[in-house]
Design a protein around this motif. Structure first.
Motif, PDB file in Angstrom:
ATOM      1  N   VAL A  89       6.057   7.653   2.161  1.00  0.00           N
ATOM      2  CA  VAL A  89       5.228   6.469   2.397  1.00  0.00           C
ATOM      3  C   VAL A  89       5.924   5.599   3.433  1.00  0.00           C
TER       4      VAL A  89
ATOM      5  N   LYS B 230       2.962   0.767   5.257  1.00  0.00           N
ATOM      6  CA  LYS B 230       1.895   0.964   4.262  1.00  0.00           C
ATOM      7  C   LYS B 230       2.271   0.332   2.921  1.00  0.00           C
ATOM      8  N   ALA B 231       3.525   0.516   2.522  1.00  0.00           N
ATOM      9  CA  ALA B 231       3.968  -0.046   1.244  1.00  0.00           C
ATOM     10  C   ALA B 231       3.882  -1.568   1.276  1.00  0.00           C
TER      11      ALA B 231
ATOM     12  N   GLU C  51       0.281  -2.768   1.100  1.00  0.00           N
ATOM     13  CA  GLU C  51      -0.258  -2.655  -0.252  1.00  0.00           C
ATOM     14  C   GLU C  51       0.217  -3.817  -1.122  1.00  0.00           C
TER      15      GLU C  51
ATOM     16  N   ILE D 263      -1.361   2.864  -2.083  1.00  0.00           N
ATOM     17  CA  ILE D 263      -0.574   3.124  -0.887  1.00  0.00           C
ATOM     18  C   ILE D 263      -0.951   4.480  -0.308  1.00  0.00           C
ATOM     19  N   GLU D 264      -1.188   4.494   0.976  1.00  0.00           N
ATOM     20  CA  GLU D 264      -1.593   5.745   1.625  1.00  0.00           C
ATOM     21  C   GLU D 264      -0.350   6.541   1.981  1.00  0.00           C
ATOM     22  N   ALA D 265      -0.318   7.762   1.546  1.00  0.00           N
ATOM     23  CA  ALA D 265       0.824   8.610   1.882  1.00  0.00           C
ATOM     24  C   ALA D 265       0.716   9.039   3.334  1.00  0.00           C
ATOM     25  N   THR D 266       1.844   9.451   3.905  1.00  0.00           N
ATOM     26  CA  THR D 266       1.811   9.866   5.296  1.00  0.00           C
ATOM     27  C   THR D 266       1.230  11.261   5.441  1.00  0.00           C
TER      28      THR D 266
ATOM     29  N   LEU E 250      -0.591   7.816  -4.926  1.00  0.00           N
ATOM     30  CA  LEU E 250       0.606   7.317  -5.603  1.00  0.00           C
ATOM     31  C   LEU E 250       0.265   6.632  -6.909  1.00  0.00           C
TER      32      LEU E 250
END
Ligand code: SF4
Length: 281
Positions: free
Chosen positions: A89, A93-94, A97, A2-5, A12
């Motif tokens: 997140v 995005k979550a 994923e 998951i790409e963090a903001t 993660l």
């Protein structure tokens, strides 16, 4: 993963939730945190693991949320107490994923578990993410201390296939000492889940000298059996894997001298639950 903001945030992905993580969301303005809590379009996650076989049925993806208002003396993840320790997140995005794992999770009879911290501290994010997973046909579970169950509606509960409910102790005064919080909201949520016939797995941590009173366990077993919707009880041994976090966070850790329970003590506790007709492991 998951790409963090935040571009500089670490991944993660975690080998285990025992990694110490702090201040990863501290740059998010407080107004944004408030908005995120209100609309659930962003969440704060401690970490994200795949391939878990101990957080619900089958093989599971687990997202660990940041934020918990309890202060359990034996908590092994005190870095999850503070929401802004987590990585921000977006829901989008979550969800993206999770979509990647959809087919694999079905093949492995697994699913998605939202754990923490206390996931219902971020109840809107939790509901939206669990609803999205459910909508993809993924089995959904939430692990909770139960105290904030009133934040989710009956309709939202329908998107959760399984609740992993922690019961720490039975005696109200001991509960206060152990967690810093009252037991009644948890018991009320347990009864509500029973009324709605929602599958539940109860989790009970056996801590020598703190939660191993035989009469107390017998009361928990009796209550748990009376609900009629508890599919299994997991008796988990206390361990010291989280001690280093207490020290690193400069928190006062009172259990330095407590040893993990013996296998005999674990078996005895399981037997107490089985005596009430429950499946206990
Ligand atoms: S409810 Fe869970 S996360 Fe919260 S303090 Fe207790 S053990 Fe830690």
């Amino acid at each position: 993963m998951i790409e963090a903001t935040q571009s500089k945030s670490p991944s993660l992905a975690a080998g285990s939730p025992f990694e110490l993580r702090v201040n990863l969301g501290q740059d998010v303005p407080e107004s944004d945190v408030r908005t995120a809590l209100a609309n659930g379009d962003m969440g704060f996650l401690h970490s994200f693991t795949t391939g878990s076989t101990v957080d619900g049925p089958g093989v599971r993806v687990v997202a660990w949320t940041a934020g918990c208002h309890w202060r359990c003396l034996y908590c092994h993840n005190p870095d999850t107490w503070t929401m802004t320790n987590g990585i921000p997140v977006t829901l989008c995005k979550a969800t993206e994923e999770l979509r990647k794992y959809r087919s694999g999770l079905k093949i492995m009879s697994g699913g998605f578990t939202l754990s923490g911290g206390e996931p219902l501290m971020q109840d809107r994010f939790a509901v939206k993410l669990l609803t999205a997973a459910h909508g993809m046909g993924i089995h959904t579970a939430v692990e909770t201390n139960g105290s904030l169950g009133g934040r989710i509606t009956d309709a939202e509960l329908e998107k959760i296939d399984l609740v992993l409910l922690g019961i720490k102790t039975w005696d109200p005064e001991r509960h206060r000492r152990l967690t810093g919080m009252e037991i009644d909201p948890l018991l009320n949520f347990a009864r509500r889940l029973a009324t709605r016939r929602k599958p539940v797995w109860v989790r009970f941590v056996l801590v020598p000298g703190l939660t191993d009173d035989a009469n107390d366990i017998a009361q928990i077993a009796k209550f748990t059996a009376s609900l009629g919707n508890v599919e299994r009880v997991e008796v988990l041994p206390f361990h010291q894997m989280g001690r280093f976090k207490w020290k690193a966070l400069k928190l006062s850790y009172l259990l330095d001298d407590v040893q993990p329970p013996s296998s005999g003590a674990l078996e005895h506790a399981c037997a107490q639950f089985r005596a009430e007709g429950l499946a206990a492991y």
